[in-house]
Design an enzyme around this catalytic site. Structure first.
Site, PDB file in Angstrom:
ATOM      1  N   LYS A   1      -9.632   0.454   8.331  1.00  5.78           N
ATOM      2  CA  LYS A   1      -9.208   1.858   8.498  1.00  5.78           C
ATOM      3  C   LYS A   1     -10.426   2.774   8.699  1.00  5.78           C
ATOM      4  CE  LYS A   1      -5.042   1.101   5.663  1.00  5.78           C
ATOM      5  NZ  LYS A   1      -3.901   1.581   6.476  1.00  5.78           N
TER       6      LYS A   1
ATOM      7  N   LYS B   1      -5.369   7.525   3.072  1.00  2.00           N
ATOM      8  CA  LYS B   1      -4.721   6.212   3.230  1.00  2.00           C
ATOM      9  C   LYS B   1      -5.474   5.227   2.331  1.00  2.00           C
ATOM     10  CE  LYS B   1      -5.489   6.831   7.585  1.00  2.00           C
ATOM     11  NZ  LYS B   1      -4.727   6.435   8.793  1.00  2.00           N
ATOM     12  N   ARG B   2      -4.935   4.020   2.166  1.00  2.66           N
ATOM     13  CA  ARG B   2      -5.632   3.010   1.353  1.00  2.66           C
ATOM     14  C   ARG B   2      -7.018   2.783   1.929  1.00  2.66           C
ATOM     15  NH1 ARG B   2      -2.843  -0.025  -2.776  1.00  2.66           N
ATOM     16  NH2 ARG B   2      -4.785  -1.187  -2.818  1.00  2.66           N
TER      17      ARG B   2
ATOM     18  N   HIS C   1       4.142  -6.579   9.420  1.00  6.75           N
ATOM     19  CA  HIS C   1       3.456  -5.286   9.274  1.00  6.75           C
ATOM     20  C   HIS C   1       1.951  -5.387   9.455  1.00  6.75           C
ATOM     21  CE1 HIS C   1       6.969  -3.033   7.630  1.00  6.75           C
ATOM     22  NE2 HIS C   1       7.316  -4.217   7.207  1.00  6.75           N
TER      23      HIS C   1
ATOM     24  N   LYS D   1       3.312  11.965   9.952  1.00  4.49           N
ATOM     25  CA  LYS D   1       3.567  13.050   9.000  1.00  4.49           C
ATOM     26  C   LYS D   1       2.683  14.268   9.316  1.00  4.49           C
ATOM     27  CE  LYS D   1       4.780   9.435   5.741  1.00  4.49           C
ATOM     28  NZ  LYS D   1       4.237   8.437   4.775  1.00  4.49           N
TER      29      LYS D   1
ATOM     30  N   THR E   1       1.779   5.545   9.422  1.00  4.54           N
ATOM     31  CA  THR E   1       2.907   6.471   9.317  1.00  4.54           C
ATOM     32  C   THR E   1       2.424   7.854   8.880  1.00  4.54           C
ATOM     33  OG1 THR E   1       3.286   5.427   7.164  1.00  4.54           O
ATOM     34  CG2 THR E   1       4.814   4.852   8.943  1.00  4.54           C
TER      35      THR E   1
HETATM   36  C1  26W Z   1      -0.290 -10.114   0.193  1.00  2.00           C
HETATM   37  C2  26W Z   1      -0.862  -8.810   0.086  1.00  2.00           C
HETATM   38  C3  26W Z   1      -0.280  -7.826   1.070  1.00  2.00           C
HETATM   39  C4  26W Z   1       0.354  -6.698   0.575  1.00  2.00           C
HETATM   40  C5  26W Z   1       0.860  -5.766   1.469  1.00  2.00           C
HETATM   41  C6  26W Z   1      -0.388  -8.057   2.421  1.00  2.00           C
HETATM   42  C7  26W Z   1       0.124  -7.112   3.325  1.00  2.00           C
HETATM   43  C8  26W Z   1       0.739  -5.996   2.826  1.00  2.00           C
HETATM   44  C9  26W Z   1       1.349  -4.989   3.750  1.00  2.00           C
HETATM   45  C10 26W Z   1       1.943  -5.596   4.925  1.00  2.00           C
HETATM   46  C11 26W Z   1       0.333  -4.054   4.155  1.00  2.00           C
HETATM   47  C12 26W Z   1       0.913  -2.786   4.739  1.00  2.00           C
HETATM   48  O1  26W Z   1       1.281  -1.916   4.014  1.00  2.00           O
HETATM   49  N1  26W Z   1       0.928  -2.710   6.073  1.00  2.00           N
HETATM   50  C13 26W Z   1       1.163  -1.420   6.680  1.00  2.00           C
HETATM   51  O2  26W Z   1       2.545  -1.303   6.963  1.00  2.00           O
HETATM   52  C14 26W Z   1       2.857  -0.017   7.495  1.00  2.00           C
HETATM   53  C15 26W Z   1       4.355   0.072   7.649  1.00  2.00           C
HETATM   54  O3  26W Z   1       4.778  -0.713   8.709  1.00  2.00           O
HETATM   55  C16 26W Z   1       2.117   0.247   8.811  1.00  2.00           C
HETATM   56  O4  26W Z   1       2.392   1.538   9.246  1.00  2.00           O
HETATM   57  C17 26W Z   1       0.617   0.062   8.617  1.00  2.00           C
HETATM   58  O5  26W Z   1      -0.042   0.146   9.856  1.00  2.00           O
HETATM   59  C18 26W Z   1       0.344  -1.291   7.982  1.00  2.00           C
HETATM   60  O6  26W Z   1      -1.025  -1.427   7.666  1.00  2.00           O
END
Ligand code: 26W
Length: 872
Positions: free
Chosen positions: A609, A603-604, A408, A718, A714
């Site tokens: 971003k 978004k976060r 992701h 929406k 995503t």
């Molecule tokens: C280790 C900490 C950590 C926690 C969460 C590292 C990475 C993440 C996730 C992968 C971050 C995340 O939410 N990525 C997002 O995933 C979405 C679903 O596929 C995408 O639409 C977003 O672009 C992406 O940033």
């Protein structure tokens, strides 16, 4: 729990012990003719007593009032909205359980290949409204609660969000569960039942983000079924000894109990109701009686506290895997606890069929939602080697045909690495297995690329250094049958950058793409009921038809030229804007003008971003407005800019961006010259429920990440599904949205991915002073430094990230961003054409239904087919 432990077995190596008398484990006995035998008692008595879904108001009222009396022990005269919510929720839950039981029984009977979605996050939001819609009972419940003196909207508002996730990854998992059930796929989710979800965000008067715990379970949770009968002992620490041929024995250490809580996942317009199993940690023996009797009270409760702590809280980090030492160990224990309990449960269910373990890949597919569940790979190897007594090749062949890995993000800081000493301490047997996997793997790489030491070093599961680290992405790739990214551009980048060596080594066919999707039930029908009804009316189709096949809304295109339709379309957007304004009024006491363009970025908070670019664009607009004469101002487009999003608590720069936004808003909204032309709001505590109010109200939404950094996004999908236009960079799913809806309906700007590396190089080795490179941005930054928005010095660290390295290319994209914003203004002036763009956008969003995405996983990855749950 003690009763379950047979002292004779203490210390002897154990598979995660099972104590199961599961309902779902029942296998109906069939006689020679295949006729099923009723298990016990009189079948007719049972059959006449078994209830079905209550679909009529009288039955629903009876069920709600029954729960008021028996579950809540309340009466009509002391029932408030929260009580009414709980009673209604319990009655809906009963209906879900009827379908849930039927579904699980069908799966047990038909024994299909099943898919399991392992995600450390499930950002579910609220459940009641979604359950009513998926059961098709919303109107019946609206009438029923009305007769009991309540408004369905008021009681819906009483539910807390199940916020067991950070952002995109967690919400995607929730949308995929809805789509799995709605397409009747035998798909289960496995996650953790955190006592505390994502923190509540509060904004201090100065504009600082403050975090408060999210005790989402304090009013109990009607949507879960405690399965105290389903629990496993999970081991940590201890020591591991090698027994040769890759086998070993793991003993000692601490054992913690994993207890299951089941959450019903109803499909839309089907009886299928799948399951999300969430694990909670409990001390194996309550507390250590021996230490207690020895007067060592701390020790007595310590082990139980450490057990409870495992599932106490969700880690609020999104994209940054750097944490403090203490935090690391607990996060690692969370990951192992959840994957080990899930695998033990999956294997128990498989074994009930009495099939040989080598057939596991024919009946089980496990999707790894990013690298967080990667420990499932060495854990399954441990079980197959040490408990199922298979040899290495047999074990590895099963493992590499069961797992599938989704990446992701390509951001280096988000790729998880675990220190070898930490894994050795917490999971000694798994480290041995990881080393063995690495040995065989590197031997194979060496055979293909003899003497290529750099390549071996790059591909190794172990990253040299102090301390050595295990690269979880590398392990996920070699332990999986297929690997995918979440949008075309992202999957290309995964193939050509972070996993290039593995593509070269294993061949490109293993590396593919499944573009993300969103569930149109929650993200259109539930959050924008008026638009949903207009679509149904206009298409002259049953809502159920287009909501289950979103490509059908393409039919709206032919109404673009229909002025009456456009009028209705715009009126609904206007009412959604008033609903948002009402929310801001009641929660913040601020009055939002609704005769303006609503511009939204939610978004976060993260530098990639580029919320910073947005607020700098707002300041540029403000300064431009200030410089205009009142008459000229009158000709401009009133714009209301909305921000919302949480920053990881330790993410300093992200928090500074929130502070800047809040202080710019305060100054701009109070400025008599501009307040009628520009308003800015930062809405605190962004959540799924807040998104459901914000998204239907947007005219334009911003997805302005530096090209090549947002894997997909995503929320972009929406907004567009709700008739909002997209302002964005050529990144992630923005590209595929533009392909589907037409470039002329999207506002693109900024440098493309291939240019990014060179620009960063320029910044480092051939920096151009900002006032020369981008005077407009320089002016804005210097105004901030001059204290236009108070406490100037506070923002210097943020401004310096742009003045110096500018890693996310704000200075390179600022001018084209401002130009794009002007294009948006101009386009909005021609309202009719704008509304046509809005209709064309929604009409062509069919591809972005999560039903399309989940069926892609089922067909091209898992080889899992829909199972029809027979109507009773
Ligand atoms: C280790 C900490 C950590 C926690 C969460 C590292 C990475 C993440 C996730 C992968 C971050 C995340 O939410 N990525 C997002 O995933 C979405 C679903 O596929 C995408 O639409 C977003 O672009 C992406 O940033």
């Amino acid at each position: 729990m003690t009763s379950t432990i047979d002292p004779k077995t203490i210390g002897k190596p154990q598979r995660a012990r099972r104590h199961v008398r599961t309902l779902t484990g029942y296998l109906p006995e069939v006689d020679a003719t295949g006729k099923e035998h009723w298990p016990r008692g009189e079948e007719a008595v049972w059959k006449s007593a078994l209830r079905d879904v209550d679909a009529d108001s009288p039955a629903i009222i009876k069920s709600i009032v029954n729960h008021v009396q028996t579950s809540l022990a309340r009466q009509a005269y002391n029932l408030d909205d929260l009580g009414a919510y709980q009673a209604a929720a319990l009655s809906v839950r009963d209906n879900l359980l009827v379908n849930w039981n039927e579904t699980q029984l069908s799966y047990t009977r038909k024994n299909p290949k099943r898919a399991y979605y392992l995600s450390l996050e499930f950002l579910m939001g609220r459940t009641l409204d979604n359950a009513l819609l998926n059961l098709g009972l919303k109107e019946q419940y609206r009438d029923s609660v009305k007769k009991l003196g309540f408004s369905v909207e008021d009681i819906l508002d009483k539910e807390r969000d199940a916020a067991l996730g950070n952002g995109g990854l967690g919400r995607l998992a929730a949308c995929y569960l809805d789509s799995g059930a709605s397409t009747e796929l035998p798909l289960w989710g496995y996650g953790l039942r955190y006592k505390y979800g994502i923190f509540q965000q509060l904004i201090s008067p100065e504009g600082n983000q403050l975090e408060a715990p999210d005790p989402w379970l304090e009013n109990s949770n009607p949507w879960e079924l405690p399965r105290l009968d389903v629990n496993y002992e999970i081991r940590f620490y201890g020591h591991a000894d090698r027994l040769g041929d890759g086998k070993g024995i793991w003993q000692g250490g601490q054992e913690v109990l994993a207890v299951a809580y089941d959450v019903m996942i109803p499909g839309y317009g089907t009886k299928t109701t799948n399951n999300l199993r969430l694990w909670e940690s409990k001390p194996k023996r309550g507390f250590d009686l021996n230490s207690f009797n020895a007067g060592n009270y701390e020790a007595a409760v310590a082990s139980s506290n450490s057990a409870d702590a495992i599932t106490s809280v969700l880690y609020p980090n999104d994209h940054t895997s750097c944490m403090y030492r203490i935090g690391k160990e607990l996060r690692l224990k969370q990951q192992y606890f959840w994957t080990a309990a899930s695998l033990a449960d999956i294997l128990r269910r498989f074994k009930q069929q009495g099939k040989p373990i080598r057939e596991l890949p024919d009946f089980v597919a496990i999707q790894l939602n990013d690298t967080h569940p990667t420990l499932a790979i060495p854990e399954l190897m441990r079980i197959l080697l040490d408990e199922e007594d298979l040899n290495w090749e047999q074990a590895w062949s099963i493992v590499t045909n069961v797992f599938f890995y989704t990446n992701h993000t390509v951001l280096p800081e988000a790729l998880e690495k675990w220190a070898v000493p930490l894994i050795e301490h917490v999971l000694p047997r798994h480290l041995q297995i990881i080393y063995d996997i690495n040995l065989f793997f590197l031997q194979a790489v060496e055979r293909k690329y003899p003497g290529d030491r750099e390549r071996l070093a790059r591909m190794s599961l172990i990253e040299e250094g102090q301390p050595k680290q295990v690269r979880m992405a590398n392990l996920a790739v070699i332990g999986s049958r297929k690997v995918n990214g979440v949008a075309e551009l992202h999957s290309d980048l995964v193939r050509t950058t972070i996993l290039k060596d593995f593509v070269d080594f294993e061949g490109v066919s293993k590396f593919s793409n499944v573009t993300n999707g969103i569930t149109p039930r929650r993200w259109l029908d539930q959050c924008n009921a008026e638009l949903s009804d207009l679509i149904t009316k206009t298409l002259k189709l049953e809502k159920e038809v287009w909501l289950k096949d979103l490509f059908k809304i393409k039919g709206l295109l032919e109404f673009t030229e229909d002025a009456a339709f456009r009028k209705e379309w715009w009126a609904i957007k206007q009412r959604n804007k008033e609903r948002l304004a009402h929310y801001v009024q009641t929660t913040l006491g601020l009055t939002v003008r609704t005769d303006a363009m609503f511009d939204v970025q939610i978004k976060r908070l993260h530098e990639y971003k580029r919320q910073t670019l947005n607020i700098l664009g707002v300041i540029h607009r403000y300064l431009t407005l200030k410089a205009l004469s009142p008459a000229e101002r009158k000709k401009t487009n009133p714009r209301v800019v909305f921000f919302a999003g949480k920053a990881a608590p330790a993410y300093y720069i992200a928090k500074l961006t929130i502070r800047l936004i809040v202080n710019v808003a305060r100054i701009v909204n109070a400025d008599p010259d501009t307040k009628d032309y520009l308003q800015v709001y930062f809405l605190p505590d962004y959540s799924v429920s807040l998104a459901e109010v914000l998204i239907p109200a947007s005219d334009i939404s911003q997805h302005i990440s530096t090209a090549g950094t947002e894997a997909s996004g995503t929320s972009n999908m929406k907004f567009c599904l709700n008739g909002g236009l997209l302002l964005g960079t050529v990144d992630g799913a923005n590209i595929e949205i533009a392909e589907e809806v037409g470039e002329s309906n999207v506002f693109f700007f900024g440098h493309l991915t291939p240019a990014v590396e060179d620009l960063r190089y320029q910044h480092l080795y051939h920096p151009v002073p900002l006032q020369e490179k981008c005077p407009a941005l320089h002016r804005v930054i210097e105004q901030i430094s001059a204290g236009l928005f108070n406490d100037a010095e506070v923002y210097e660290p943020l401004l310096n990230t742009i003045r110096q390295n500018d890693y996310y290319l704000l200075s390179d994209d600022f001018d084209s961003y401002i130009a794009a914003l002007a294009m948006v203004d101009e386009a909005y002036q021609d309202r009719d054409e704008w509304i046509k763009k809005s209709i064309r956008t929604t009409a062509q969003m069919g591809k972005f239904s999560s039903d399309r995405a989940i069926l892609e996983y089922a067909e091209s990855f898992w080889n899992v087919e829909p199972v029809t749950v027979k109507k009773k």
